[in-house]
Scaffold this motif. Structure first.
Motif, short mmCIF file in Angstrom:
data_model
loop_
_atom_site.label_atom_id
_atom_site.label_comp_id
_atom_site.label_asym_id
_atom_site.label_seq_id
_atom_site.Cartn_x
_atom_site.Cartn_y
_atom_site.Cartn_z
N ASN A 87 -0.09 2.59 -1.78
CA ASN A 87 0.09 3.53 -2.89
C ASN A 87 1.27 2.96 -3.71
OD1 ASN A 87 -0.90 6.31 -3.73
ND2 ASN A 87 0.00 7.35 -2.49
N ALA A 88 2.41 2.79 -2.94
CA ALA A 88 4.12 3.23 -3.04
C ALA A 88 3.87 1.87 -4.72
CB ALA A 88 4.70 2.33 -1.74
N CYS A 89 2.84 1.06 -4.17
CA CYS A 89 3.05 -0.34 -5.22
C CYS A 89 1.78 0.16 -6.76
CB CYS A 89 2.20 -1.44 -5.18
SG CYS A 89 3.00 -2.64 -4.03
N VAL A 90 0.87 0.54 -6.69
CA VAL A 90 -0.07 1.03 -7.74
C VAL A 90 -0.88 2.45 -8.04
CG1 VAL A 90 -0.51 -1.39 -8.22
CG2 VAL A 90 -1.72 -0.78 -6.71
N GLY A 91 -0.04 3.37 -6.81
CA GLY A 91 -0.83 4.54 -7.10
C GLY A 91 -1.18 5.47 -8.16
N VAL A 100 -5.24 1.31 -5.47
CA VAL A 100 -4.76 1.84 -3.69
C VAL A 100 -5.56 0.97 -3.04
CG1 VAL A 100 -3.67 3.30 -1.98
CG2 VAL A 100 -3.14 3.10 -4.71
N ASN A 101 -7.09 1.22 -3.28
CA ASN A 101 -7.46 0.48 -2.35
C ASN A 101 -8.21 -1.25 -2.71
OD1 ASN A 101 -10.65 -0.40 -1.52
ND2 ASN A 101 -10.94 1.68 -2.08
N ILE A 102 -7.69 -1.39 -3.67
CA ILE A 102 -7.37 -3.14 -4.45
C ILE A 102 -6.74 -3.60 -3.50
CG2 ILE A 102 -8.59 -4.20 -5.79
CD1 ILE A 102 -9.95 -2.04 -7.74
N VAL A 103 -5.68 -2.77 -4.09
CA VAL A 103 -4.58 -3.28 -3.30
C VAL A 103 -4.32 -3.78 -1.52
CG1 VAL A 103 -1.46 -3.39 -3.96
CG2 VAL A 103 -3.53 -3.22 -5.72
N ALA A 104 -4.71 -2.50 -0.93
CA ALA A 104 -4.75 -2.75 0.01
C ALA A 104 -5.60 -3.55 1.00
CB ALA A 104 -4.87 -1.20 0.61
N SER A 105 -6.65 -3.52 0.17
CA SER A 105 -7.86 -4.77 0.64
C SER A 105 -7.28 -6.05 0.78
CB SER A 105 -8.66 -4.45 -0.04
OG SER A 105 -10.00 -3.79 -0.21
N TYR A 106 -6.30 -5.92 -0.53
CA TYR A 106 -5.86 -7.44 -0.13
C TYR A 106 -4.53 -7.53 1.00
CZ TYR A 106 -3.11 -11.58 -2.27
OH TYR A 106 -2.75 -12.68 -2.79
#
Length: 430
Positions: A87-91, A100-106
């Motif tokens: 969330n801090a990166c792309v939210g 957030v969902n996609i980056v968190a999965s990474y």
């Protein structure tokens, strides 16, 4: 009809019939192999010998360790921390929670190595959160299940260890390195698709980007992300084998989950280990029974026959590469991931290498193909899990996933025809 032809027909037809009758895959593999061996006059002791031989491998010991590491970290309270980091990166972007969902999965995929674990763990948090913020439930589920496939590509993935074993002598460290850029490319492709849909449906943005918040969340999550560094760096630089690195990562994960994040109690650790045993028993039974199936395929020269048949269709390497992908996509619709890798690798890898595809590149192609198969009916395990978590009909989720299938196929084609995507890091650090 020759004895060899009849034995091949018994092996393959009985296997396909049992698959269509929805037999458990391990039973289908074992029974079809048994029928084939009995027809050829082999003693039943051959079955036991091949099963033991299939799981008697030092490199295979990395699989239970990686599964245990993923279970410990997944149950140790890191899911929310990785979501906060993403969330801090792309939210701040349009459709921020989808991003957030996609980056968190990474991030999470690099820890669990399992698309099912990713969907169950992150999905149970993110899908309700996205719905509460105004996202459609089917869209939220589609983003969750498709992004979970990043975890299959981002190391450490136990499926890559299984492929390395099936391919015979492939470097696990090189496979780990090869997965980073394709995994990032898949994430980028899904983010582009999510952004377009979010713009069209006017989904909300998150809070503005804050460097301080990013650094804060990174400092909290660094303990979890360090587990991946331990495994990948140790294997790539030859400090220890994949099995040794996995064992060290299990101890590290236990310490972080119990003493740092305190998401697990000692009682909870035993419950997690019980889950690991359940998962591991399924994987090892598949590997053992697939060893018998592979023995039958080898003694009947099926890989050579299949290679000649496919190459006989055309000698165009582009068409052959597309055929390999179509075969794997079809298998993904009717079989789970591990048996596809175990059964198809000895057959299709020689064809891939004959048209200039590197075995490491083909491993990434196979893993992504199988990942797409996890999202397709009738056997898509991740599709079922996502539908269950979101409490939606499978048909509704499939319809919402169609644009993301397109994104994943584009990435698959890029990986197939641009070898540098997979091979850049292995070649750089070779």
């Amino acid at each position: 009809m020759s004895t060899q032809t009849a034995a091949i027909m018994i092996l393959l037809i009985s296997f396909l019939v049992m698959i269509l009758l929805r037999f458990p895959i391990a039973y289908a593999v074992a029974l079809s192999s048994m029928f084939c061996l009995l027809y050829q006059g082999h003693p039943l002791t051959t079955i036991c010998q091949q099963m033991v031989k299939g799981i008697s491998s030092f490199s295979l010991m990395a699989v239970p360790f990686f599964i245990t590491m993923g279970c410990l970290m997944g149950s140790g309270g890191i899911s929310q921390k990785l979501i906060d980091l993403a969330n801090a990166c792309v939210g701040w972007m349009t459709g921020g929670m989808a991003m957030v969902n996609i980056v968190a999965s990474y991030f999470f995929g690099g820890i669990s190595g399992s698309a099912s674990a990713d969907t169950a763990s992150l999905g149970s948090i993110l899908i309700p959160m996205m719905v509460d913020q105004g996202y459609d439930g089917d869209f939220s589920t589609a983003v969750t299940i498709t992004s979970s496939c990043e975890g299959l590509l981002v190391p450490p993935s136990h499926n890559m260890v299984i492929y390395a074993m099936s391919a015979g002598g492939i470097s696990v460290g090189s496979l780990f390195l090869a997965g980073y850029i394709p995994g990032a490319l898949l994430a980028f492709s899904l983010m582009v698709g999510s952004y377009i849909i979010s713009k069209k449906r006017n989904y909300p943005k998150g809070e503005k980007f804050s460097l301080w918040n990013l650094l804060k969340q990174l400092s909290v999550s660094i303990w979890a992300l360090a587990a991946v560094v331990i495994v990948v760096v140790g294997v790539v630089f030859g400090w220890f084998t994949a099995t040794e690195s996995a064992a060290i990562a299990v101890i590290y994960s236990l310490i972080v989950s119990v003493f740092v994040y305190r998401g697990l109690t000692w009682k909870g650790v035993w419950e997690v280990l019980e889950q690991c045993v359940d998962t591991l028993s399924i994987v090892l039974i598949l590997i053992a029974t697939s060893s018998i199936f592979g023995f039958c395929l080898t003694t009947l020269h099926v890989p050579d026959l299949a290679a000649n048949a496919i190459i006989g269709i055309t000698d165009n390497p582009i068409i052959l590469a597309l055929l390999l992908n179509l075969i794997l996509l079809f298998l993904g619709c009717i079989m789970d991931m591990a048996p596809i890798i175990l059964i198809a690798t000895p057959i299709l890898l020689p064809i891939a290498t004959s048209i200039g595809i590197n075995p490491i590149q083909f491993g990434i192609m196979m893993v992504l193909n199988c990942g797409i198969g996890l999202l397709t009916p009738p056997v898509g395990a991740v599709l079922f899990i996502g539908s269950a978590v979101a409490k939606l009909k499978m048909e509704q989720v499939v319809k919402a996933t169609l644009p993301f299938y397109f994104c994943m196929i584009i990435v698959l084609l890029l990986i197939t025809f641009i070898p540098e995507i997979s091979m850049f890091l292995p070649n750089l650090l070779a």
